[in-house]
Design a protein around this motif. Structure first.
Motif, PDB file in Angstrom:
ATOM      1  N   ALA A 125       0.828  -1.214   0.000  1.00  0.00           N
ATOM      2  CA  ALA A 125       0.000   0.000   0.000  1.00  0.00           C
ATOM      3  C   ALA A 125       0.857   1.257   0.000  1.00  0.00           C
ATOM      4  O   ALA A 125       0.720   2.133   0.843  1.00  0.00           O
ATOM      5  CB  ALA A 125      -0.962  -0.011   1.187  1.00  0.00           C
ATOM      6  N   GLY A 126       1.772   1.352  -0.956  1.00  0.00           N
ATOM      7  CA  GLY A 126       2.458   2.610  -1.248  1.00  0.00           C
ATOM      8  C   GLY A 126       1.636   3.355  -2.292  1.00  0.00           C
ATOM      9  O   GLY A 126       0.496   2.970  -2.570  1.00  0.00           O
ATOM     10  N   PRO A 127       2.194   4.412  -2.887  1.00  0.00           N
ATOM     11  CA  PRO A 127       1.447   5.150  -3.905  1.00  0.00           C
ATOM     12  C   PRO A 127       0.981   4.267  -5.066  1.00  0.00           C
ATOM     13  O   PRO A 127      -0.155   4.403  -5.532  1.00  0.00           O
ATOM     14  CB  PRO A 127       2.456   6.183  -4.404  1.00  0.00           C
ATOM     15  N   LYS A 167       2.073  -4.980   4.505  1.00  0.00           N
ATOM     16  CA  LYS A 167       2.713  -5.752   5.573  1.00  0.00           C
ATOM     17  C   LYS A 167       3.008  -4.926   6.815  1.00  0.00           C
ATOM     18  O   LYS A 167       3.134  -5.455   7.907  1.00  0.00           O
ATOM     19  CB  LYS A 167       3.979  -6.422   5.059  1.00  0.00           C
ATOM     20  N   ARG A 168       3.142  -3.622   6.645  1.00  0.00           N
ATOM     21  CA  ARG A 168       3.432  -2.786   7.810  1.00  0.00           C
ATOM     22  C   ARG A 168       2.182  -2.588   8.657  1.00  0.00           C
ATOM     23  O   ARG A 168       1.066  -2.664   8.144  1.00  0.00           O
ATOM     24  CB  ARG A 168       3.915  -1.416   7.356  1.00  0.00           C
ATOM     25  N   GLN A 169       2.401  -2.276   9.918  1.00  0.00           N
ATOM     26  CA  GLN A 169       1.223  -1.999  10.743  1.00  0.00           C
ATOM     27  C   GLN A 169       0.765  -0.556  10.579  1.00  0.00           C
ATOM     28  O   GLN A 169      -0.368  -0.218  10.857  1.00  0.00           O
ATOM     29  CB  GLN A 169       1.473  -2.336  12.209  1.00  0.00           C
ATOM     30  N   GLU A 170       1.681   0.307  10.126  1.00  0.00           N
ATOM     31  CA  GLU A 170       1.301   1.691   9.851  1.00  0.00           C
ATOM     32  C   GLU A 170       1.651   1.996   8.401  1.00  0.00           C
ATOM     33  O   GLU A 170       2.825   1.975   8.037  1.00  0.00           O
ATOM     34  CB  GLU A 170       2.067   2.658  10.749  1.00  0.00           C
ATOM     35  N   ILE A 171       0.655   2.288   7.591  1.00  0.00           N
ATOM     36  CA  ILE A 171       0.921   2.636   6.196  1.00  0.00           C
ATOM     37  C   ILE A 171       1.737   3.929   6.151  1.00  0.00           C
ATOM     38  O   ILE A 171       1.451   4.885   6.865  1.00  0.00           O
ATOM     39  CB  ILE A 171      -0.415   2.775   5.423  1.00  0.00           C
ATOM     40  N   TYR A 212      -3.352   8.817   3.215  1.00  0.00           N
ATOM     41  CA  TYR A 212      -4.453   9.462   2.509  1.00  0.00           C
ATOM     42  C   TYR A 212      -4.830   8.647   1.268  1.00  0.00           C
ATOM     43  O   TYR A 212      -6.014   8.380   1.016  1.00  0.00           O
ATOM     44  CB  TYR A 212      -4.040  10.887   2.136  1.00  0.00           C
ATOM     45  N   LEU A 213      -3.815   8.224   0.515  1.00  0.00           N
ATOM     46  CA  LEU A 213      -4.086   7.431  -0.695  1.00  0.00           C
ATOM     47  C   LEU A 213      -4.745   6.098  -0.343  1.00  0.00           C
ATOM     48  O   LEU A 213      -5.663   5.648  -1.038  1.00  0.00           O
ATOM     49  CB  LEU A 213      -2.797   7.176  -1.480  1.00  0.00           C
ATOM     50  N   ALA A 214      -4.285   5.469   0.735  1.00  0.00           N
ATOM     51  CA  ALA A 214      -4.884   4.196   1.150  1.00  0.00           C
ATOM     52  C   ALA A 214      -6.345   4.404   1.543  1.00  0.00           C
ATOM     53  O   ALA A 214      -7.215   3.574   1.274  1.00  0.00           O
ATOM     54  CB  ALA A 214      -4.092   3.590   2.301  1.00  0.00           C
ATOM     55  N   ASN A 219       5.706   8.216 -11.032  1.00  0.00           N
ATOM     56  CA  ASN A 219       5.591   7.034 -11.895  1.00  0.00           C
ATOM     57  C   ASN A 219       4.817   5.911 -11.213  1.00  0.00           C
ATOM     58  O   ASN A 219       4.066   5.179 -11.855  1.00  0.00           O
ATOM     59  CB  ASN A 219       6.977   6.540 -12.307  1.00  0.00           C
ATOM     60  N   ALA A 220       5.004   5.770  -9.906  1.00  0.00           N
ATOM     61  CA  ALA A 220       4.272   4.731  -9.172  1.00  0.00           C
ATOM     62  C   ALA A 220       2.767   4.978  -9.266  1.00  0.00           C
ATOM     63  O   ALA A 220       1.983   4.047  -9.484  1.00  0.00           O
ATOM     64  CB  ALA A 220       4.730   4.696  -7.710  1.00  0.00           C
TER      65      ALA A 220
END
Ligand SMILES: Cc1cc2nc3c(=O)[nH]c(=O)nc-3n(C[C@H](O)[C@H](O)[C@H](O)COP(=O)(O)OP(=O)(O)OC[C@H]3O[C@@H](n4cnc5c(N)ncnc54)[C@H](O)[C@@H]3O)c2cc1C
Ligand code: SF4
Ligand code: SF4
Ligand code: SF4
Lengths: 389, 70
Positions: free
Chosen positions: A10-12, A33-37, A103-105, A290-291
């Protein structure tokens, strides 16, 4: 539960892919996988306003600062400036990635995607029609099925390898970075800064991106293949020389792919987007824009594929076409430039800078800078002419 | 899958946890998929690792080193 699409990371790239696919009515799972995006941050947070505005409405909450250009320095300190304003406005943002990524997530969630954190994808298995993705969540193993997987798992990506796309980076295909968020230092807050030189940052550069008055991201990226010291040692040397008065209030490390365009980012039922597909820029190391574009394209192609009931590599090749025709061209161009640049000694870099010393190019772009350099140094840069002009 | 040869059994990659900044650079260069970043905790699967030392070369924090048992 059976999903149309499972997005891993859950990156950009992942959040925009999930948002796009969910908006088209698909059944989407976004797994992080992280607990905090967004945390820990691995980014200098610079991005063009135009690139961001293409996908989201700008929200002040995730903008730390705005810049109108860059100051670029050669090894002997010669300055070249780039200043660009659009209708009197700044052209660059320095983000607050912790807030931005979240925000994006949230947008993906609001669009209807299921979002889960602290959950790691550990492998995929092929079934008759789709794929089974295995997960580990707080020690528990489970799996979910999907027709399409979008691997947006960043620089550490394993999804490609699981699907047979070898994304392992070599020691000259990765910039390794360390960055300090520094406060109590002096600089012009309207500009980003870039320092080049084999002594200070072999195969890369040192940057300073403002995050308000007297606070900035000061970081370095180097090419391990060319480096004698670790990235942290180079950065410490630079900071000691130039910003010894400042305090470090945050530390970041990371790696950015500078591989250039991959042959393909698709396999049967699988698309890779963002750093996972090595979509970051070989010259700037920038990868946010780009992502997001890649995520958008992948989400769209996923919807088409689901509608047609065809998830084959051949169908998904449309996604390859989209990103290649978009930012793929600049990846290709900047890879050639990178190959040329890393072979230059400091003397040559200085010669280039002298040829346009004191200029203020009215555009904040690598292309503009290089075009100007080619004009002034046609012999030295003859081989770049055909790719840049 | 076991890739380590017998000769290499006395070699292993050591992680300095006080230095590691969990950046993921070492993961991206490992051909053998021998390492994993579990959030902020780097783990190396010694059965998979062939001690090629590529990860040592890229680490921005100098957190990795090779240990050779005599
Ligand atoms: C020091 C540094 C400075 C940078 N500066 C800039 C800059 O100024 N401007 C710019 O545009 N770019 C910059 N970049 C690059 C930029 O950060 C990346 O290109 C961008 O984050 C890529 O987005 P992404 O969505 O592809 O991957 P990421 O943002 O890396 O997201 C991938 C996500 O996938 C998750 N993940 C990984 N594996 C799994 C798994 N198995 N299961 C579930 N989840 C998983 C990760 O935890 C992560 O959250 C910089 C990078 C570094 C390291
Ligand atoms: S083991 Fe439990 S109590 Fe200790 S740090 Fe981890 S979560 Fe907290
Ligand atoms: S490259 Fe170094 S700092 Fe980064 S995760 Fe690996 S050991 Fe840790
Ligand atoms: S030594 Fe080589 S095989 Fe072992 S973890 Fe490092 S990169 Fe992977």
């Amino acid at each position: 539960m059976n999903y149309d699409v499972i997005v891993i990371g859950a990156g950009p790239a992942g959040s925009i892919a999930a948002k796009t696919a969910a908006e088209k009515g698909l059944n989407v799972l976004l797994v992080e996988k992280r607990q905090e995006i967004g945390v820990p941050v691995r980014c200098a947070e610079g991005v063009s306003k135009e690139a961001i505005s293409r996908f989201v409405d700008v929200d002040r909450k995730w903008i730390a600062a705005e810049v109108k250009g860059a100051k670029v320095y050669s090894p002997d300190g010669t300055e070249v400036q780039m200043t660009e304003e659009m209708a009197g406005d700044e052209v660059g943002f320095v983000l607050e990635r912790k807030i931005f990524d979240r925000y994006l997530a949230k947008l993906a969630g609001r669009a209807g995607a299921d979002v889960v954190v602290k959950t790691t994808a550990t492998g995929i298995e092929r079934g008759k029609d789709g794929l089974k993705v295995n997960f580990r969540r707080m020690g528990e193993e489970f799996s979910e099925e999907a027709k399409i997987i979008i691997g947006a798992d960043g620089v550490e990506s394993r999804v490609g390898k699981w699907a047979g796309i070898d994304t392992t980076l070599k020691t000259d295909e990765l910039e390794v970075c360390v960055q300090y968020l520094m406060t109590g230092i002096e600089f012009d807050p309207e500009y980003s800064y870039f320092w080049f030189g084999n002594e200070i940052a072999p195969g890369g550069y040192v940057w300073l991106f403002p995050k308000g008055n007297s606070t900035a991201n000061v970081g370095i990226g180097i090419l391990p293949k060319m480096a004698k010291l670790s990235a942290r040692e180079y950065l410490d040397n630079f900071v000691k020389e130039n910003y010894s008065e400042g305090e470090v209030i945050e530390m970041v490390a990371g790696g950015v792919p500078v591989k250039g365009p991959v042959k393909t980012a698709v396999a049967d039922n699988v698309m890779l987007a963002g750093d996972a597909a090595r979509h970051s820029d070989p010259i700037t190391g920038g990868g946010i824009a780009n992502a997001m574009k890649a995520g958008f394209f992948a989400g769209g192609v996923a919807a088409e594929a689901i509608e047609k009931g065809d998830y084959s590599k051949k169908m998904l090749a449309k996604y390859d076409e989209l990103w290649k025709n978009d930012f793929g061209k600049s990846l290709h161009r900047n890879k050639i430039l990178q190959q040329k640049l890393i072979k230059m000694d400091d003397k040559t870099l200085n010669t280039l800078a002298h040829s346009i010393a004191g200029y203020d190019l009215q555009e904040f772009s690598v292309k503009r800078l290089v075009t100007e350099l080619i004009k002034k140094n046609p012999k030295l840069l003859w081989d770049l002419k055909k790719v840049f002009i | 899958m076991r890739r380590r040869t017998k000769k290499k059994n006395d070699r292993r990659i050591v992680i300095d946890r006080y230095r590691c900044a969990y950046c993921g650079a070492c993961i991206s260069v490992c051909k053998y998929n021998a390492n994993e970043l579990v959030e902020t905790f780097l783990s190396i699967n010694e059965d998979e690792c062939n001690t090629c030392m590529t990860c040592i070369r890229v680490c921005p924090m100098k957190a990795l080193s090779l240990e050779v048992k005599k």
